[in-house]
Enzyme design. Structure first.
Site, PDB file in Angstrom:
ATOM      1  N   LYS A 181       0.902  -1.111  -0.004  1.00  0.00           N
ATOM      2  CA  LYS A 181       0.071  -0.586  -0.129  1.00  0.00           C
ATOM      3  C   LYS A 181       1.063   1.397   0.413  1.00  0.00           C
ATOM      4  O   LYS A 181       1.467   1.452   1.231  1.00  0.00           O
ATOM      5  CB  LYS A 181      -0.597  -0.038   1.107  1.00  0.00           C
ATOM      6  CG  LYS A 181      -1.634   1.406   0.894  1.00  0.00           C
ATOM      7  CD  LYS A 181      -2.914   1.575   2.666  1.00  0.00           C
ATOM      8  CE  LYS A 181      -2.602   2.498   3.060  1.00  0.00           C
ATOM      9  NZ  LYS A 181      -2.071   3.849   2.934  1.00  0.00           N
ATOM     10  N   GLU A 256       9.873   1.227   9.771  1.00  0.00           N
ATOM     11  CA  GLU A 256      10.937   2.227   9.550  1.00  0.00           C
ATOM     12  C   GLU A 256      10.453   4.054  10.624  1.00  0.00           C
ATOM     13  O   GLU A 256       9.371   4.296   9.539  1.00  0.00           O
ATOM     14  CB  GLU A 256      11.521   2.869   7.653  1.00  0.00           C
ATOM     15  CG  GLU A 256      11.905   1.660   7.711  1.00  0.00           C
ATOM     16  CD  GLU A 256      13.394   1.263   8.365  1.00  0.00           C
ATOM     17  OE1 GLU A 256      14.033   2.579   8.681  1.00  0.00           O
ATOM     18  OE2 GLU A 256      14.503   0.352   8.275  1.00  0.00           O
ATOM     19  N   CYS A 290      12.794  11.114   6.601  1.00  0.00           N
ATOM     20  CA  CYS A 290      12.914  11.004   8.277  1.00  0.00           C
ATOM     21  C   CYS A 290      13.974  11.197   8.659  1.00  0.00           C
ATOM     22  O   CYS A 290      14.395  11.129  10.069  1.00  0.00           O
ATOM     23  CB  CYS A 290      12.682   9.590   8.235  1.00  0.00           C
ATOM     24  SG  CYS A 290      13.398   8.609   7.535  1.00  0.00           S
ATOM     25  N   GLU A 391       9.198  16.074  15.071  1.00  0.00           N
ATOM     26  CA  GLU A 391       9.456  16.390  13.747  1.00  0.00           C
ATOM     27  C   GLU A 391       8.809  17.393  12.524  1.00  0.00           C
ATOM     28  O   GLU A 391       6.985  16.551  13.185  1.00  0.00           O
ATOM     29  CB  GLU A 391       9.075  14.296  13.405  1.00  0.00           C
ATOM     30  CG  GLU A 391       9.753  14.988  11.893  1.00  0.00           C
ATOM     31  CD  GLU A 391       9.231  13.200  12.005  1.00  0.00           C
ATOM     32  OE1 GLU A 391       8.750  12.922  11.457  1.00  0.00           O
ATOM     33  OE2 GLU A 391      10.052  12.826  11.183  1.00  0.00           O
TER      34      GLU A 391
HETATM   35  P1  NAD Z   1       1.983   7.971   8.479  1.00  0.00           P
HETATM   36  O1  NAD Z   1       2.231   7.617   8.912  1.00  0.00           O
HETATM   37  O2  NAD Z   1       0.336   8.778   8.094  1.00  0.00           O
HETATM   38  O3  NAD Z   1       1.601   6.803   6.743  1.00  0.00           O
HETATM   39  C1  NAD Z   1       2.682   6.224   6.143  1.00  0.00           C
HETATM   40  C2  NAD Z   1       1.515   5.178   5.857  1.00  0.00           C
HETATM   41  O4  NAD Z   1       0.697   4.226   6.595  1.00  0.00           O
HETATM   42  C3  NAD Z   1       0.383   5.450   4.353  1.00  0.00           C
HETATM   43  O5  NAD Z   1       0.496   4.472   3.386  1.00  0.00           O
HETATM   44  C4  NAD Z   1      -0.503   5.799   5.050  1.00  0.00           C
HETATM   45  O6  NAD Z   1      -1.812   5.106   4.420  1.00  0.00           O
HETATM   46  C5  NAD Z   1      -0.893   4.362   6.065  1.00  0.00           C
HETATM   47  N1  NAD Z   1      -1.535   4.870   6.891  1.00  0.00           N
HETATM   48  C6  NAD Z   1      -1.633   5.657   8.213  1.00  0.00           C
HETATM   49  N2  NAD Z   1      -2.791   5.247   8.822  1.00  0.00           N
HETATM   50  C7  NAD Z   1      -3.134   4.086   9.130  1.00  0.00           C
HETATM   51  C8  NAD Z   1      -3.252   3.100   9.778  1.00  0.00           C
HETATM   52  N3  NAD Z   1      -4.400   3.616  10.953  1.00  0.00           N
HETATM   53  N4  NAD Z   1      -3.457   2.159   9.913  1.00  0.00           N
HETATM   54  C9  NAD Z   1      -1.949   1.542   8.429  1.00  0.00           C
HETATM   55  N5  NAD Z   1      -1.803   2.639   7.625  1.00  0.00           N
HETATM   56  C10 NAD Z   1      -2.032   3.656   8.090  1.00  0.00           C
HETATM   57  O7  NAD Z   1       2.609   8.965   7.699  1.00  0.00           O
HETATM   58  P2  NAD Z   1       2.483   9.608   6.300  1.00  0.00           P
HETATM   59  O8  NAD Z   1       2.736  11.327   7.117  1.00  0.00           O
HETATM   60  O9  NAD Z   1       3.306   9.318   5.254  1.00  0.00           O
HETATM   61  O10 NAD Z   1       4.970  10.208   6.276  1.00  0.00           O
HETATM   62  C11 NAD Z   1       5.471  10.634   6.955  1.00  0.00           C
HETATM   63  C12 NAD Z   1       6.463  10.125   8.174  1.00  0.00           C
HETATM   64  O11 NAD Z   1       7.022   8.988   7.593  1.00  0.00           O
HETATM   65  C13 NAD Z   1       7.728  10.970   9.065  1.00  0.00           C
HETATM   66  O12 NAD Z   1       6.904  10.464  10.804  1.00  0.00           O
HETATM   67  C14 NAD Z   1       8.857   9.798   8.543  1.00  0.00           C
HETATM   68  O13 NAD Z   1       9.203  10.501   9.564  1.00  0.00           O
HETATM   69  C15 NAD Z   1       8.357   9.133   8.769  1.00  0.00           C
HETATM   70  N6  NAD Z   1       9.245   8.481   7.709  1.00  0.00           N
HETATM   71  C16 NAD Z   1      10.120   7.343   7.395  1.00  0.00           C
HETATM   72  C17 NAD Z   1      11.023   6.631   7.521  1.00  0.00           C
HETATM   73  C18 NAD Z   1      11.955   5.977   7.813  1.00  0.00           C
HETATM   74  O14 NAD Z   1      12.852   5.194   6.547  1.00  0.00           O
HETATM   75  N7  NAD Z   1      12.267   5.878   8.876  1.00  0.00           N
HETATM   76  C19 NAD Z   1      11.158   7.257   5.651  1.00  0.00           C
HETATM   77  C20 NAD Z   1      10.181   7.895   4.982  1.00  0.00           C
HETATM   78  C21 NAD Z   1       9.459   8.456   6.229  1.00  0.00           C
END
Ligand code: NAD
Length: 498
Positions: A181, A256, A290, A391
């Site tokens: 997804k 991650e 991130c 963040e």
């Molecule tokens: P998010 O956690 O809101 O969403 C990430 C993914 O999870 C999306 O596909 C979203 O649709 C899905 N999602 C959201 N709620 C969910 C739920 N309840 N159940 C299942 N899936 C769900 O994050 P974002 O806003 O898309 O991305 C930003 C975040 O990602 C930041 O905190 C960033 O630091 C982190 N990030 C981490 C890494 C790493 O490698 N550590 C890399 C990139 C981004």
């Protein structure tokens, strides 16, 4: 000037069991270009029934895929890499249009790194020859790697294509089948990848299933589905939900998550490398990284000189049309994210920070249509402030002076996160001492935000569990089968006399 490309369709379906189909309840979401506000396409929103159908297909496909010979699986990964490379400009333009990141980054980093990722894992699995030895009792100890089964993979919007490569390449290499997804904000590039893979008939049906949709619906359904592992990249908040769902099922998860990484500048640093390091740390991908070097710690011995130079550099950064190869910073991913970032600038000011450069939305002319922000630095920041602890996920660095090595290590570690970090100095011993002192998964020395395959990446503390971009991730997509073979000719005398 690169031109917008024409998408293969304006209405993307789900990819399940080798077929494209709309959501069972017909639900769709819109995706937009954050630089222009234009609608790009409709994407299907997977229902529980769709996710379950994909899980059944993936389970069925698993038996054949798991038995595919390693050389054949390796060749398939190489074929995927070639297909991406052959379509690199097209996929890069789509990524830029859907996400707002500059074309110089998608063509120069995201897409080539993704190609290399598939090639890296194609090579790594050829080198895994397993292990065997003879244990006391004359037992031949065979240690075999077996795939886990069906894995659910969920990724965020900041590196849509590269995160897909980080997830798909090792899972497919290990012999798992996938429910994948993407973020609903940025699903197009991976949907186009699935189309290219389908057209070239690279993977058997059911091995790769793409389930687009919101996190609250389609994402949650994946957590409930019949899967053997969850792999997640995203916020720490949602990461906790993933870990809870995995715990309920007693299945493994890799996470991650977020970060608030320390980028440390000593007075003896090479000034040009240091100036580039600030930008690589907090402006790369509009700061939506991130591991962003978002806490900029500066040796008090050259704080004023350094700040003067950095502010000048930030003023020169070319913010603009993401499709223009000259553009260094494009648009933030959407209005919601932009509002969140601006709110943090406001919070910082209320806490006593001052805006050293930037801090405003760009609205003149073409900027007015998109989500553009100035590269921003907040000065007079204390590490305890919210802007230094939370963040922000945008091009906003907070600058904090430090006295000495111990002082900066202490402040760097005063964070719930531990994902990235940087040290700029010409003293390698000092660099290694500071790298060793910071509780974080990755430290760059005299550079920042480089992500080559072969170097493990992942978080300490609330930044996650597990490492990606390295062959060790294959352990997280496999399980160990042990076979013990009795090499003795006669019984051991326990129940039958030898
Ligand atoms: P998010 O956690 O809101 O969403 C990430 C993914 O999870 C999306 O596909 C979203 O649709 C899905 N999602 C959201 N709620 C969910 C739920 N309840 N159940 C299942 N899936 C769900 O994050 P974002 O806003 O898309 O991305 C930003 C975040 O990602 C930041 O905190 C960033 O630091 C982190 N990030 C981490 C890494 C790493 O490698 N550590 C890399 C990139 C981004």
């Amino acid at each position: 000037m690169a031109q917008p490309v024409t998408l293969s369709t304006k209405k993307y379906d789900l990819y399940i069991d080798g077929h494209w189909r709309p959501a069972s309840d017909g639900a769709t979401l819109e995706t937009h270009n954050p630089a222009t506000g234009e609608k790009l396409a409709d994407i299907a929103e997977a229902s529980q029934a769709d996710v379950d159908a994909a899980a059944v297909a993936a389970r069925k496909a698993f038996h054949g895929w798991a038995r595919t010979g390693i050389p054949e699986r390796s060749a398939i990964l190489l074929h995927i890499a070639d297909v991406i490379e052959d379509n690199l400009d097209y996929l890069a333009a789509i990524e830029t249009m859907d996400n707002g990141k500059p074309i110089r980054e998608t063509t120069g980093a995201d897409l080539p790194l993704a190609v290399d990722h598939f090639r890296y894992f194609a090579g790594v699995i050829r080198g895994d020859e397993g292990s065997a030895n003879v244990l006391p009792g004359n037992l031949l100890n065979l240690i075999l790697r077996e795939p886990l089964g069906v894995v659910g993979q969920i990724v965020p919007w900041n590196f849509p294509f590269l995160m897909a490569a980080w997830k798909l390449a090792p899972a497919l290499a290990a012999g798992d089948t996938v429910l994948f997804k993407p973020s609903s904000a940025t699903s197009l590039s991976v949907l186009e990848l699935a189309r290219l893979i389908a057209e070239a008939e690279i993977l058997p049906p059911g091995v790769l299933n793409i389930l687009t949709g919101s996190g609250a619906k389609s994402g949650e359904y994946i957590l409930k589905a019949d899967v053997d592992k969850l792999a997640f990249t995203g916020s720490t908040e949602v990461g906790r939900e993933i870990a809870r769902a995995a715990a309920e099922k007693i299945i493994p998860s890799t996470l991650e998550l977020g970060g608030k990484s320390a980028n440390v500048f000593f007075a003896d640093a090479d000034i040009d490398l240091a100036l580039e390091g600030v930008g690589l740390g907090i402006l790369f991908n509009q700061g939506q990284v991130c591991s962003a070097g978002s806490r900029i710690f500066v040796d008090h011995a050259f704080y004023d000189e350094f700040m003067g130079r950095v502010v000048d550099e930030f003023k020169k950064v070319r913010v603009g049309d993401p499709l223009d190869p000259q553009t260094q910073m494009g648009a933030q991913v959407n209005e919601k994210q932009l509002d969140k970032i601006l709110n943090y600038v406001h919070i910082g000011q209320e806490e006593g920070a001052t805006v050293a450069v930037g801090g405003e939305r760009l609205t003149e002319g073409a900027y007015g249509k998109g989500a553009f922000l100035e590269p921003t630095l907040l000065a007079d920041v204390d590490n305890k402030m919210r802007v230094a602890q939370e963040e922000i996920f945008g091009p906003v660095g907070v600058v904090i002076p430090f006295k000495d090595e111990d002082d900066v290590i202490r402040m760097a570690n005063d964070s719930v996160y531990g994902l990235g970090g940087g040290v700029f100095t010409n003293d390698i011993s000092k660099a290694l001492r500071v790298a060793g002192g910071i509780r974080t998964g990755r430290v760059w020395v005299n550079t920042y935000n480089q992500f080559p395959a072969g170097a493990p990446f992942g978080g300490y503390k609330e930044s996650g569990i597990g490492r990606e971009t390295h062959k060790s991730i294959l352990d997280a997509y496999s399980q160990t089968k042990n076979v013990l073979v009795n090499l003795n000719k006669k019984p051991g005398g326990f129940y039958v006399e030898g």
